[in-house]
Design a protein around this motif. Structure first.
Motif, mmCIF file in Angstrom:
data_model
loop_
_atom_site.group_PDB
_atom_site.id
_atom_site.type_symbol
_atom_site.label_atom_id
_atom_site.label_comp_id
_atom_site.label_asym_id
_atom_site.label_seq_id
_atom_site.Cartn_x
_atom_site.Cartn_y
_atom_site.Cartn_z
ATOM 1 N N GLY A 45 0.818 -1.207 0.000
ATOM 2 C CA GLY A 45 0.000 0.000 0.000
ATOM 3 C C GLY A 45 0.851 1.256 0.000
ATOM 4 O O GLY A 45 1.984 1.272 -0.480
ATOM 5 N N ARG A 46 0.318 2.334 0.608
ATOM 6 C CA ARG A 46 0.978 3.629 0.568
ATOM 7 C C ARG A 46 1.761 3.927 1.835
ATOM 8 O O ARG A 46 2.264 5.032 2.012
ATOM 9 C CB ARG A 46 -0.076 4.716 0.339
ATOM 10 N N ARG A 71 7.666 7.617 5.535
ATOM 11 C CA ARG A 71 8.416 6.666 4.711
ATOM 12 C C ARG A 71 9.224 5.665 5.517
ATOM 13 O O ARG A 71 9.679 4.663 4.960
ATOM 14 C CB ARG A 71 9.339 7.426 3.761
#
Length: 540
Positions: A273-274, A488
């Motif tokens: 996913g993100r 991130r």
């Protein structure tokens, strides 16, 4: 400092930076069960709030205003202690003194501002203004409560956390406060330019100008004019010592002279996913030593961490993001040990030039330069605390705002700093001597030390040599400020003045709490619940 042997099986946390945010974060993480170590590049703790001692003088190197005492009270209770057990606080009277540049017909005028009696000063500046001030302070109290209840303790991890009935009722007023500058908000209520300066000056605490700050920040007037200005006896090093005690009591280890050169990461197993695709594994120190970690908290300068300690592909806030941001002001600091007393100064004294807008434009505008003359601030803690200077001497701390530009130069001892920095110091000393009528001030200086933007960049890894952190403009406030978690890298969080909720010691304490709220998944806007009262005389 005694080292505590790590407990097997406990998650490991490394906190980068031993300023107040780093030490406070470490204290709270240890209480959450983390085996925690703090690494600091300087040989001492404190960061911007460190202490410099020389020839019997004890100088605070940065913060000098103790505001928002409820934030400190709450933090100490979270740590199982109390402010009264940790600090000896003195209420200042006057809260501060202001000198105003003369109009050519006479010398500078001055006024003392007293907590709870500010109307006296405002009546002296603008007769008949008491009613307007009372209304202004009512509004500032409402804004202050609004910020504490909904914004300062929020991580903004879930946008819907702002969709609350009581907040929605205030939405029209909130929109006006965010859409109007502090300068305009004050000018609509007061005619005298000096009164406007007193009420606009708190924008400087937020790293910006009245023209650039949203009027929501008139809440700061509640902090100084209504709640009052306190001073921790022993200086702000006493605050750092107190927070350090809170950390070491629960096993936190602090390693000074340990510079982090990289945050170590590894691919995150099962990432999809993100979300983050990497996770922290530790930090690498200069010299090659690696400290393994399950959690890393960057409590220093966010720009440095994101652009120097991570590869660009893992940066949540890469260099291009910072190019669109306002670093706030830089500063030239001047620490003066003065022979004899200076009763002309209060504990806090401000000197305001007439051309207020030109000063701010020079420091914060597009064509930045050192203002001349400059409005500036002087702290004389020895007016309250004789322990910070030898007998029959005064301790003066002068802060002159300048552009955040590391090329302006650094300071030094006894005039040995870079020429541009020493010129700023000379001008400030001369101006203080003239305005406050201390004609022999320069000849009475027995200790002189300067600090410039280059020093902030080198010693604190400060973005562009800024003195405070990113300015609290509209686009850099609340949920528009840099968040406190990496998007991130899993396990990488942030604390300190360059992230939520912002600049200043109270905000840095709250930022430590926001790290814990992230870890708990707490998306409320409320402070963390305080532990049950512990037995008298017993601390965790």
């Amino acid at each position: 400092m005694a080292l505590v042997t790590p407990h097997a099986g406990r998650p490991r946390a490394v906190v980068i930076g031993a300023g107040i945010a780093g030490l406070a974060t470490a204290a709270l993480l240890a209480r959450e069960g983390y085996d925690t170590v703090v690494v600091e590049q300087q040989p001492h703790v404190g960061g911007r709030a460190a202490t410099w001692r020389h020839e019997g003088f004890s100088f605070d190197l940065g913060p000098s205003w103790y505001l928002m005492p409820e934030v400190f009270d709450h933090f100490f209770r979270l740590c199982g202690t109390s402010t009264s057990d940790e600090l000896d606080l003195v209420r200042l009277d006057p809260a501060y003194r202001v000198f105003f540049e003369g109009d050519g017909a006479g010398g500078p005028s001055s006024v003392d501002v007293r907590t709870g009696a500010a109307h006296e000063a405002f009546e002296a500046l603008e007769p008949g203004s008491s009613a307007a001030l009372a209304s202004y302070l009512d509004s500032s109290r409402e804004a202050y409560d609004l910020a504490l209840q909904h914004f300062l303790y929020a991580t903004f991890a879930r946008p819907t956390s702002l969709v609350r009935r009581d907040l929605l009722r205030r939405a029209p007023r909130l929109a006006r406060l965010l859409g109007t500058s502090l300068e305009r908000f004050v000018a609509d209520r007061f005619a005298d330019p000096r009164a406007r300066q007193v009420l606009g000056y708190p924008a400087v605490f937020l790293g910006t100008s009245p023209e650039r700050a949203p009027s929501l920040y008139h809440l700061m007037s509640h902090a100084d004019l209504t709640e009052g200005v306190l001073y921790p006896r022993g200086g702000f090093g006493a605050v750092i010592d107190a927070v350090l005690r809170c950390a070491t009591r629960v096993g936190v280890r602090v390693r000074t002279s340990s510079r982090v050169v990289a945050v170590r990461t590894a691919p995150l197993a099962g990432a999809r996913g993100r979300g983050p695709r990497h996770e922290v594994t530790g930090v690498e120190l200069a010299g090659g030593e690696v400290l393994p970690a399950d959690l890393v908290v960057g409590a220093g300068d966010l720009h440095h961490l994101e652009t120097a300690l991570l590869p660009p592909r893992l940066a949540t806030y890469p260099e291009r993001w910072w190019r669109r941001r306002d670093p706030g002001p830089g500063a030239v600091l001047v620490h003066l040990g003065v022979r004899g007393r200076v009763p002309q100064l209060a504990h806090h004294t401000m000197l305001f030039t007439r051309d207020w807008r030109a000063n701010f434009d020079a420091v914060l505008g597009r064509r930045r330069r050192v203002p001349d003359p400059a409005s500036f601030y002087v702290c004389a803690p020895s007016r309250t605390d004789e322990g910070v200077a030898p007998a029959d001497h005064e301790n003066l701390f002068v802060l002159v705002p300048v552009p955040a530009d590391a090329t302006l130069g650094g300071g030094g001892l006894d005039g040995a700093g870079d020429p541009a920095v020493e010129r700023v110091a000379d001008t400030a000393i001369d101006m203080l001597a003239s305005w406050a009528q201390i004609p022999d001030l320069a000849s009475r200086v027995v200790v002189r030390r300067t600090v410039g933007p280059t020093d902030f960049a080198r010693d604190l890894s400060s973005w562009r040599g800024g003195a405070l952190g990113p300015a609290h403009t509209l686009r850099q406030s609340a949920f528009l400020r840099g968040r406190n978690v990496s998007s991130r890298v899993a396990g990488l969080l942030y604390a300190g003045g360059s992230t939520l909720p912002g600049i200043g010691l109270p905000m840095c304490l709250i930022s430590a709490e926001l790290v814990v709220k992230r870890l708990r998944g707490d998306t409320s806007g409320a402070p963390l619940p305080e532990p049950a009262a512990e037995r008298p005389g017993v601390r965790a």
